[in-house]
Design a protein around this motif. Structure first.
Motif, PDB file in Angstrom:
ATOM      1  N   GLN A  11      -1.947  -5.695  -7.880  1.00 37.04           N
ATOM      2  CA  GLN A  11      -2.387  -5.154  -6.589  1.00 37.04           C
ATOM      3  C   GLN A  11      -2.623  -6.300  -5.616  1.00 37.04           C
ATOM      4  O   GLN A  11      -3.739  -6.635  -5.254  1.00 37.04           O
ATOM      5  N   GLN A  12      -1.498  -6.863  -5.210  1.00 35.48           N
ATOM      6  CA  GLN A  12      -1.476  -8.028  -4.343  1.00 35.48           C
ATOM      7  C   GLN A  12      -0.960  -7.641  -2.965  1.00 35.48           C
ATOM      8  O   GLN A  12      -0.291  -6.611  -2.800  1.00 35.48           O
ATOM      9  N   LYS A  13      -1.250  -8.459  -1.996  1.00 36.90           N
ATOM     10  CA  LYS A  13      -0.848  -8.178  -0.615  1.00 36.90           C
ATOM     11  C   LYS A  13       0.659  -8.009  -0.488  1.00 36.90           C
ATOM     12  O   LYS A  13       1.130  -7.186   0.290  1.00 36.90           O
ATOM     13  N   GLY A  14       1.436  -8.772  -1.246  1.00 38.52           N
ATOM     14  CA  GLY A  14       2.889  -8.684  -1.173  1.00 38.52           C
ATOM     15  C   GLY A  14       3.443  -7.324  -1.579  1.00 38.52           C
ATOM     16  O   GLY A  14       4.526  -6.937  -1.136  1.00 38.52           O
ATOM     17  N   MET A  15       2.718  -6.598  -2.407  1.00 38.06           N
ATOM     18  CA  MET A  15       3.175  -5.259  -2.812  1.00 38.06           C
ATOM     19  C   MET A  15       3.037  -4.268  -1.664  1.00 38.06           C
ATOM     20  O   MET A  15       3.834  -3.356  -1.528  1.00 38.06           O
ATOM     21  N   ARG A  16       2.032  -4.440  -0.837  1.00 36.27           N
ATOM     22  CA  ARG A  16       1.841  -3.545   0.309  1.00 36.27           C
ATOM     23  C   ARG A  16       2.877  -3.795   1.389  1.00 36.27           C
ATOM     24  O   ARG A  16       3.150  -2.924   2.204  1.00 36.27           O
ATOM     25  N   GLU A  17       3.423  -4.998   1.402  1.00 40.83           N
ATOM     26  CA  GLU A  17       4.339  -5.386   2.468  1.00 40.83           C
ATOM     27  C   GLU A  17       5.805  -5.186   2.103  1.00 40.83           C
ATOM     28  O   GLU A  17       6.686  -5.533   2.876  1.00 40.83           O
ATOM     29  N   SER A  18       6.087  -4.613   0.946  1.00 40.81           N
ATOM     30  CA  SER A  18       7.471  -4.424   0.517  1.00 40.81           C
ATOM     31  C   SER A  18       8.187  -3.455   1.454  1.00 40.81           C
ATOM     32  O   SER A  18       7.660  -2.401   1.788  1.00 40.81           O
ATOM     33  N   PRO A  19       9.410  -3.810   1.853  1.00 39.22           N
ATOM     34  CA  PRO A  19      10.179  -2.909   2.724  1.00 39.22           C
ATOM     35  C   PRO A  19      10.822  -1.743   1.955  1.00 39.22           C
ATOM     36  O   PRO A  19      11.328  -0.814   2.570  1.00 39.22           O
ATOM     37  N   GLU A  20      10.812  -1.809   0.642  1.00 35.97           N
ATOM     38  CA  GLU A  20      11.440  -0.766  -0.177  1.00 35.97           C
ATOM     39  C   GLU A  20      10.649   0.537  -0.100  1.00 35.97           C
ATOM     40  O   GLU A  20       9.421   0.522  -0.154  1.00 35.97           O
ATOM     41  N   PRO A  21      11.350   1.685  -0.012  1.00 36.59           N
ATOM     42  CA  PRO A  21      10.643   2.972  -0.061  1.00 36.59           C
ATOM     43  C   PRO A  21       9.941   3.144  -1.408  1.00 36.59           C
ATOM     44  O   PRO A  21      10.475   2.765  -2.448  1.00 36.59           O
ATOM     45  N   ARG A  22       8.743   3.700  -1.366  1.00 32.77           N
ATOM     46  CA  ARG A  22       7.949   3.895  -2.570  1.00 32.77           C
ATOM     47  C   ARG A  22       7.417   5.321  -2.626  1.00 32.77           C
ATOM     48  O   ARG A  22       7.441   6.037  -1.636  1.00 32.77           O
ATOM     49  N   ASN A  23       6.915   5.682  -3.784  1.00 30.27           N
ATOM     50  CA  ASN A  23       6.277   6.984  -3.937  1.00 30.27           C
ATOM     51  C   ASN A  23       4.765   6.798  -3.947  1.00 30.27           C
ATOM     52  O   ASN A  23       4.266   5.680  -3.834  1.00 30.27           O
ATOM     53  N   ASN A  24       4.064   7.890  -4.115  1.00 32.86           N
ATOM     54  CA  ASN A  24       2.628   7.897  -4.360  1.00 32.86           C
ATOM     55  C   ASN A  24       1.843   7.052  -3.350  1.00 32.86           C
ATOM     56  O   ASN A  24       1.194   6.058  -3.722  1.00 32.86           O
ATOM     57  N   PRO A  25       1.846   7.450  -2.080  1.00 27.20           N
ATOM     58  CA  PRO A  25       1.173   6.655  -1.049  1.00 27.20           C
ATOM     59  C   PRO A  25      -0.344   6.549  -1.225  1.00 27.20           C
ATOM     60  O   PRO A  25      -0.983   5.709  -0.602  1.00 27.20           O
ATOM     61  N   HIS A  26      -0.916   7.374  -2.081  1.00 32.45           N
ATOM     62  CA  HIS A  26      -2.363   7.337  -2.312  1.00 32.45           C
ATOM     63  C   HIS A  26      -2.739   6.579  -3.581  1.00 32.45           C
ATOM     64  O   HIS A  26      -3.902   6.629  -4.008  1.00 32.45           O
ATOM     65  N   ALA A  27      -1.792   5.864  -4.167  1.00 30.66           N
ATOM     66  CA  ALA A  27      -2.063   5.165  -5.430  1.00 30.66           C
ATOM     67  C   ALA A  27      -3.202   4.163  -5.300  1.00 30.66           C
ATOM     68  O   ALA A  27      -4.072   4.093  -6.179  1.00 30.66           O
ATOM     69  N   GLU A  28      -3.230   3.402  -4.231  1.00 31.89           N
ATOM     70  CA  GLU A  28      -4.297   2.409  -4.077  1.00 31.89           C
ATOM     71  C   GLU A  28      -5.669   3.074  -4.004  1.00 31.89           C
ATOM     72  O   GLU A  28      -6.648   2.532  -4.534  1.00 31.89           O
ATOM     73  N   GLN A  29      -5.742   4.238  -3.367  1.00 33.18           N
ATOM     74  CA  GLN A  29      -7.014   4.967  -3.320  1.00 33.18           C
ATOM     75  C   GLN A  29      -7.439   5.403  -4.719  1.00 33.18           C
ATOM     76  O   GLN A  29      -8.600   5.282  -5.096  1.00 33.18           O
ATOM     77  N   ARG A  30      -6.478   5.871  -5.503  1.00 31.73           N
ATOM     78  CA  ARG A  30      -6.791   6.300  -6.880  1.00 31.73           C
ATOM     79  C   ARG A  30      -7.192   5.092  -7.731  1.00 31.73           C
ATOM     80  O   ARG A  30      -8.094   5.184  -8.558  1.00 31.73           O
TER      81      ARG A  30
END
Length: 184
Positions: A11-30
């Motif tokens: 759970q690093q800053k670089g993961m939030r900045e990835s341009p790739e489409p991802r699923n589960n937009p609430h994962a960090e909240q969980r």
């Protein structure tokens, strides 16, 4: 009985900045919900950080992308494991750290489901740890399969969880894990 350790993967800053489409937009909240419950209970937390061996990578040592996201950053007393391959058990002393403390159960969350989460959960299961993966506290990115077919992040995520379920880990949502452990 020793409580399970919570492993929060990459759970690093670089993961939030990835341009790739991802699923589960609430994962960090969980993930944050799990982390808050573990901290309130005083249970062991392990933060896993990927440090790249590729110059120029956002996860290269000293790059902002290698830093933990502020909301999920480790406290001073929480254990940090650095890795440079997907599996958190390789070359970081994680197994020894867990065994010395008598920890035989893990709850794994983080990113990406089909890479570091799956690799770490497979090894945990193979090493005999009772392993749970919090499906809604993980996410994946779009990816082409071996045949060149573009797969959505949700498809990649679901297939990875299917690979783990039953053989290596028990896959549940975060609320089910919290209820099972009486942390709600």
């Amino acid at each position: 009985m020793t409580p399970p350790a919570l492993l929060i993967i990459d759970q690093q800053k670089g993961m939030r900045e990835s341009p790739e489409p991802r699923n589960n937009p609430h994962a960090e909240q969980r993930i944050g919900d799990l982390l808050a419950a573990w901290r309130k209970a005083g249970w062991p937390v392990v933060h896993v950080r990927h440090i790249s061996r590729t110059p120029g990578s956002p996860f290269w040592p000293g790059q902002p992308g290698a830093e933990f996201q502020e909301a999920l950053a480790p406290l001073d007393h929480e254990h940090v494991v650095e890795k440079n391959v997907p599996d958190a058990f390789i070359n970081g002393g994680l197994e020894r750290w867990l065994r010395v403390r008598g920890i035989d159960a893990l709850v794994i969350c983080g990113v990406s489901t089909n890479n570091s989460v799956e690799a770490t959960a497979r090894t945990a299961g193979n090493l005999g740890f009772f392993t749970q993966v919090a499906a809604d506290a993980c996410f994946a990115f779009d990816k082409r399969d071996f045949n060149g077919v573009q797969r959505s992040a949700e498809e990649v995520h679901a297939m990875s969880l299917a690979n783990l379920q039953g053989e290596y880990a028990q896959v549940l949502d975060a609320n089910s894990i919290l209820r099972t452990l009486s942390l709600t």
